[in-house]
Design a protein around this motif. Structure first.
Motif, PDB file in Angstrom:
ATOM      1  N   LEU A  40       0.725  -0.952  -0.099  1.00  9.30           N
ATOM      2  CA  LEU A  40       0.112   0.025  -0.053  1.00  9.30           C
ATOM      3  C   LEU A  40       0.879   1.304   0.135  1.00  9.30           C
ATOM      4  N   ALA A  41       0.125   2.273  -0.565  1.00 12.78           N
ATOM      5  CA  ALA A  41       0.924   3.651  -0.644  1.00 12.78           C
ATOM      6  C   ALA A  41       0.068   4.723   0.036  1.00 12.78           C
ATOM      7  N   THR A  42       0.744   5.875   0.564  1.00 15.52           N
ATOM      8  CA  THR A  42       0.260   6.844   1.220  1.00 15.52           C
ATOM      9  C   THR A  42       0.148   7.952   0.081  1.00 15.52           C
ATOM     10  N   GLY A  43      -0.130   9.259   0.508  1.00 12.80           N
ATOM     11  CA  GLY A  43      -0.202  10.275  -0.302  1.00 12.80           C
ATOM     12  C   GLY A  43      -1.448  10.774  -0.800  1.00 12.80           C
ATOM     13  N   SER A  44      -1.693  11.698  -1.722  1.00 16.83           N
ATOM     14  CA  SER A  44      -3.041  12.248  -2.118  1.00 16.83           C
ATOM     15  C   SER A  44      -3.761  11.396  -2.814  1.00 16.83           C
ATOM     16  N   THR A  45      -2.830  10.509  -3.883  1.00 14.65           N
ATOM     17  CA  THR A  45      -3.262   9.928  -4.724  1.00 14.65           C
ATOM     18  C   THR A  45      -4.302   8.859  -4.591  1.00 14.65           C
ATOM     19  N   PRO A  46      -3.821   7.896  -3.656  1.00 17.50           N
ATOM     20  CA  PRO A  46      -4.874   6.880  -3.281  1.00 17.50           C
ATOM     21  C   PRO A  46      -5.949   6.905  -2.143  1.00 17.50           C
ATOM     22  N   ASN A  71       3.053  -1.527   3.822  1.00 19.19           N
ATOM     23  CA  ASN A  71       3.165  -0.168   3.212  1.00 19.19           C
ATOM     24  C   ASN A  71       4.564  -0.108   2.891  1.00 19.19           C
ATOM     25  N   LEU A  72       4.641   0.923   1.704  1.00 23.75           N
ATOM     26  CA  LEU A  72       5.942   1.339   1.201  1.00 23.75           C
ATOM     27  C   LEU A  72       7.130   2.069   2.030  1.00 23.75           C
ATOM     28  N   ASP A  73       6.628   3.099   2.882  1.00 18.83           N
ATOM     29  CA  ASP A  73       7.413   4.099   3.426  1.00 18.83           C
ATOM     30  C   ASP A  73       6.753   4.605   4.774  1.00 18.83           C
ATOM     31  N   GLU A  74       7.866   5.423   5.472  1.00 17.57           N
ATOM     32  CA  GLU A  74       7.575   5.958   6.719  1.00 17.57           C
ATOM     33  C   GLU A  74       8.539   7.129   6.909  1.00 17.57           C
ATOM     34  N   LEU A 137       1.134   1.722  -6.134  1.00 14.08           N
ATOM     35  CA  LEU A 137       1.898   2.844  -6.218  1.00 14.08           C
ATOM     36  C   LEU A 137       1.684   4.427  -6.405  1.00 14.08           C
ATOM     37  N   GLY A 138       2.095   5.482  -5.924  1.00 16.32           N
ATOM     38  CA  GLY A 138       1.937   6.641  -6.520  1.00 16.32           C
ATOM     39  C   GLY A 138       3.238   7.012  -7.175  1.00 16.32           C
ATOM     40  N   ILE A 139       3.337   8.338  -7.780  1.00 15.73           N
ATOM     41  CA  ILE A 139       4.551   8.687  -8.366  1.00 15.73           C
ATOM     42  C   ILE A 139       4.718  10.282  -7.916  1.00 15.73           C
ATOM     43  N   GLY A 140       6.088  10.576  -7.740  1.00 16.21           N
ATOM     44  CA  GLY A 140       6.458  11.734  -7.252  1.00 16.21           C
ATOM     45  C   GLY A 140       6.626  12.597  -8.550  1.00 16.21           C
ATOM     46  N   ASN A 141       6.393  14.187  -8.335  1.00 13.84           N
ATOM     47  CA  ASN A 141       6.752  14.849  -9.503  1.00 13.84           C
ATOM     48  C   ASN A 141       7.984  14.578 -10.067  1.00 13.84           C
ATOM     49  N   GLY A 143       9.711  11.810 -10.478  1.00 19.35           N
ATOM     50  CA  GLY A 143       9.632  10.283 -10.810  1.00 19.35           C
ATOM     51  C   GLY A 143       9.605   9.292  -9.652  1.00 19.35           C
ATOM     52  N   HIS A 144       9.704   9.769  -8.485  1.00 23.14           N
ATOM     53  CA  HIS A 144      10.060   8.753  -7.314  1.00 23.14           C
ATOM     54  C   HIS A 144       9.180   7.880  -7.245  1.00 23.14           C
ATOM     55  N   ILE A 145       9.407   6.605  -6.672  1.00 20.84           N
ATOM     56  CA  ILE A 145       8.353   5.713  -6.405  1.00 20.84           C
ATOM     57  C   ILE A 145       8.916   5.320  -4.754  1.00 20.84           C
ATOM     58  N   ALA A 146       7.733   5.071  -4.045  1.00 21.17           N
ATOM     59  CA  ALA A 146       8.057   5.057  -2.512  1.00 21.17           C
ATOM     60  C   ALA A 146       8.678   6.321  -2.291  1.00 21.17           C
ATOM     61  N   PHE A 147       9.862   6.038  -1.531  1.00 23.51           N
ATOM     62  CA  PHE A 147      10.743   7.061  -1.154  1.00 23.51           C
ATOM     63  C   PHE A 147      12.171   6.855  -2.072  1.00 23.51           C
ATOM     64  N   SER A 172       5.785  19.614   2.120  1.00 26.55           N
ATOM     65  CA  SER A 172       5.425  20.480   3.054  1.00 26.55           C
ATOM     66  C   SER A 172       4.072  20.996   3.168  1.00 26.55           C
ATOM     67  N   ARG A 173       3.346  20.507   2.031  1.00 30.30           N
ATOM     68  CA  ARG A 173       1.853  21.036   2.032  1.00 30.30           C
ATOM     69  C   ARG A 173       1.125  20.671   3.197  1.00 30.30           C
ATOM     70  N   PHE A 174       1.754  19.390   3.726  1.00 27.65           N
ATOM     71  CA  PHE A 174       0.866  18.616   4.827  1.00 27.65           C
ATOM     72  C   PHE A 174       1.247  19.180   6.185  1.00 27.65           C
ATOM     73  N   ALA A 207       0.243  17.698 -12.679  1.00 30.18           N
ATOM     74  CA  ALA A 207       1.652  17.926 -12.233  1.00 30.18           C
ATOM     75  C   ALA A 207       2.419  16.676 -12.465  1.00 30.18           C
ATOM     76  N   LYS A 208       1.803  15.553 -12.754  1.00 34.70           N
ATOM     77  CA  LYS A 208       2.407  14.407 -12.630  1.00 34.70           C
ATOM     78  C   LYS A 208       2.572  13.937 -14.253  1.00 34.70           C
ATOM     79  N   ALA A 209       2.177  14.586 -15.250  1.00 37.03           N
ATOM     80  CA  ALA A 209       2.102  14.209 -16.523  1.00 37.03           C
ATOM     81  C   ALA A 209       3.542  14.040 -17.049  1.00 37.03           C
TER      82      ALA A 209
HETATM   83  C1  F6R Z   1       3.921   7.511  -0.540  1.00 42.79           C
HETATM   84  C2  F6R Z   1       4.776   7.312  -1.504  1.00 42.79           C
HETATM   85  C3  F6R Z   1       4.958   8.500  -2.400  1.00 42.79           C
HETATM   86  C4  F6R Z   1       3.806   9.012  -3.109  1.00 42.79           C
HETATM   87  C5  F6R Z   1       4.124   9.863  -4.173  1.00 42.79           C
HETATM   88  C6  F6R Z   1       2.975  10.910  -4.676  1.00 42.79           C
HETATM   89  O1  F6R Z   1       3.630   5.989   0.287  1.00 42.79           O
HETATM   90  O2  F6R Z   1       5.276   6.365  -1.760  1.00 42.79           O
HETATM   91  O3  F6R Z   1       6.212   8.109  -3.452  1.00 42.79           O
HETATM   92  O4  F6R Z   1       3.116   7.958  -3.926  1.00 42.79           O
HETATM   93  O5  F6R Z   1       4.934  11.063  -3.349  1.00 42.79           O
HETATM   94  O6  F6R Z   1       2.283  11.484  -3.731  1.00 42.79           O
HETATM   95  P1  F6R Z   1       0.853  12.033  -3.808  1.00 42.79           P
HETATM   96  O7  F6R Z   1      -0.038  11.001  -4.240  1.00 42.79           O
HETATM   97  O8  F6R Z   1       0.655  12.884  -2.692  1.00 42.79           O
HETATM   98  O9  F6R Z   1       1.073  13.010  -4.927  1.00 42.79           O
END
Ligand code: F6R
Length: 249
Positions: A40-46, A71-74, A137-141, A143-147, A172-174, A207-209
């Protein structure tokens, strides 16, 4: 060059539809294997996905009693009671509302006294559970996956990592300010993630495009961690039209 394994790319009609497609795939996995292991992933996406899973559980359509989760990370330094810890997030968004057994939910411990031992143990628990059936998984702007930030190795395992300035800024938005965002985290490695039997990468929003285009259409490169998923035998991207908007092929 043709790739041996092409990912499936599902372009949903909007963000809500993307959450529904993802929840359907997770539900299908648990229908086939009620004692399945979910990554499982955290973040806004799921968030929308978890809301649907909770609703389906309440409607009697989904049973988590035999499910195991990893979960992927902490963040390092945040305990389970901290409202920005990923354990807290998972309790709020999913675990507190379904019949999953607490002992079978695993989130890396950001307060572990011995991190090298903790991350070895985390990997061992995944193995003992029989491996991950479906990893979300989600994806960072960037390209990161998890951290796993740019530069992470394809065979990396669960470990302590430093967060990049990009990620600290995005997250930092959180927090009250960027200064409060932890600088270090524990993350599953890319090698760990690639051992999952099925991977679903979900992305929504403009932002993810770019990250999505690079992950799918550029050559696999550690500079773009999500591109390292290319070649996995059961990889599905679930996108909304905005995150898919830069795809050319
Ligand atoms: C969260 C994680 C991160 C997020 C990524 C996208 O467990 O592993 O890689 O998936 O930072 O975050 P959101 O969904 O908030 O845009």
């Amino acid at each position: 060059m043709t790739r041996v394994n092409q990912p499936r790319i599902l372009i949903a009609s909007d963000q809500e539809d993307a959450a529904r497609c993802t929840a359907d795939l997770m539900q299908e996995t648990l229908r086939e294997k009620p004692a399945g292991v979910l990554g499982l992933a955290t973040g806004s996406t799921p968030i929308g996905v978890y809301r649907l899973l909770v609703n389906r559980h309440r409607a009697g359509q989904l049973d988590f009693s035999d499910v195991t989760t990893f979960n992927l990370d902490e963040y390092i330094g945040l305990g389970p009671e901290h409202d920005q810890s990923y354990r807290y997030f998972m309790q709020q968004q999913l675990f507190d509302h379904v019949n999953v057994v607490r002992e079978r939910t695993h989130v890396p411990n950001g307060l572990a006294a011995n991190i090298p031992e903790h991350v070895r143990d985390y990997e061992e628990r995944i193995r003992q559970a029989g491996g991950i059936d479906l990893q979300l998984l989600g994806i960072g702007n960037n390209g990161h996956i998890a951290f796993n930030e740019p530069g992470s190795a394809i065979d990396s395992r669960t470990r302590q990592v430093d967060l990049t300035e990009d990620t600290i800024e995005a997250n930092s938005r959180f927090f009250n300010s960027a200064a409060e965002v932890p600088r270090h985290a524990i993350t599953m490695g890319i090698g760990t993630i690639l051992e999952s039997r099925r991977i679903i990468l979900m992305a929504t929003g403009k932002a993810k495009a770019k990250a999505i285009r690079v992950a799918i259409e550029e050559p696999s490169d550690p500079g773009n961690p999500a591109s390292l998923l290319q070649g996995h035998s059961n990889l599905t991207f679930v996108l909304d039209p905005e995150s898919a908007s830069e795809l050319k092929r």
